[in-house]
Design an enzyme around this catalytic site. Sequence first.
Site: not given
Ligand SMILES: NC(=O)c1ccc[n+]([C@@H]2O[C@H](COP(=O)([O-])OP(=O)(O)OC[C@H]3O[C@@H](n4cnc5c(N)ncnc54)[C@H](O)[C@@H]3O)[C@@H](O)[C@H]2O)c1
Length: 245
Positions: A16-17, A37, A57, A85, A151, A181-182, A184
Site C-alpha cells: 500500500r501507500g 511486504d 517480515d 521503502n 523515528y 519525503p515531507g 505524504v
Molecule cells: N507518509 C509519510 O508522510 C512519509 C514521510 C516520509 C517518509 N515516509 C516513509 O515512506 C515509507 C512508506 O510509507 P507510507 O506512508 O507508504 O506508509 P504505509 O504505512 O502506508 O506503508 C508501509 C508499508 O510497509 C509495510 N511494512 C511495515 N513493516 C514491515 C515489515 N516488518 N516487513 C515488511 N513490510 C513492512 C507495511 O505493511 C506497509 O505496506 C516508510 O519508510 C515511511 O517511513 C513516509
Amino acid sequence: MTRLHGRRGLVTGAARGIGRQVAQRLADEGMRMTLLDVDPAVERAAAEMGASSLVVDLRDDEATRRGLAADADGDGDPYWLLVNNAGVFAKAPLLEMDLGQWDDLHRVNARSMVITMQALAPAMIASGRGGRVVNMASMAAKRGTPGEAAYAASKAAVVALSRIAAMELGPHQITVNSICPGYVLTEMGADTRSADQVAAWSAMSPLGRLGQPADVAAVIAFLASDDGAYITGQALNVTGGMCTW
Ligand SMILES: NC(=O)c1ccc[n+]([C@@H]2O[C@H](COP(=O)([O-])OP(=O)(O)OC[C@H]3O[C@@H](n4cnc5c(N)ncnc54)[C@H](O)[C@@H]3O)[C@@H](O)[C@H]2O)c1
C-alpha cells in the site's frame, strides 16, 4: 513509457501507500517488479500490476535472507533496482519512550536495509551491469518534530547508511541514494491526523500542499533510469520545499 524495460526491481513495503505507487510507476515504465511486504495484501497488489510478490517480515533477518535468496534463484536475472521503502512510524515523548519502540523502529526502518542490500547487491556486482539502491528516509532525518526521536533517528541512520553504501558500492557502478519525503498522504499516521494538522503542514510548503505517493514515485523512477546514473550518496528532499537543506 518504457525507459526501464528489461530491468528488474524490488520494492519493499509495497502492499500500500508510497511503496505500492512506486512499484506501479516502475511497472508502468516497463520494469519487471517484485513487491515485498509483511501484509499478505501484497499478493493482490502485485497480481494487479502483473508483478511477483514476496510475503516477508523484515523484522525477521533469516526469513528475509531466505525469501530473497529463493526469489533470486527463481529467476536468474539479478535485480537492477532495490527500493527499501518499508517503514513504521510511532510517536512518544523522549522521557517516556519505551526502548522496545526505539528498537522496533530501528529494526524495520534501518537494520532491515542492511540485510536486503547484503542479499541483493552481490548479484548486482557479479552481473557487471551495476544497479541502483534507493532507501526511504524522511524529512524527519533532517528536522522532525517533538515525539519523533526514535523515528527521526532511524531515518537519520538511513541517510548515513546510504551515504556509506554509496561509497562502497560506487566502484561497482551501483548508486545508492536516500529519499526524504515531507508529509505524504498515506495511511501512515492517518489515525492521528486532523484537518488542522493537514492545513498547518500544507502551509509549510511553498507549493501549498502535502505530498502524494506519485510525487515520490516519479523521483525514484528517475533515479532508476539512465538519467539518474550520476547521482549517488544523496539524501534527496521530496518535500514541496518544506525542507531546503
Ligand atoms: N507518509 C509519510 O508522510 C512519509 C514521510 C516520509 C517518509 N515516509 C516513509 O515512506 C515509507 C512508506 O510509507 P507510507 O506512508 O507508504 O506508509 P504505509 O504505512 O502506508 O506503508 C508501509 C508499508 O510497509 C509495510 N511494512 C511495515 N513493516 C514491515 C515489515 N516488518 N516487513 C515488511 N513490510 C513492512 C507495511 O505493511 C506497509 O505496506 C516508510 O519508510 C515511511 O517511513 C513516509
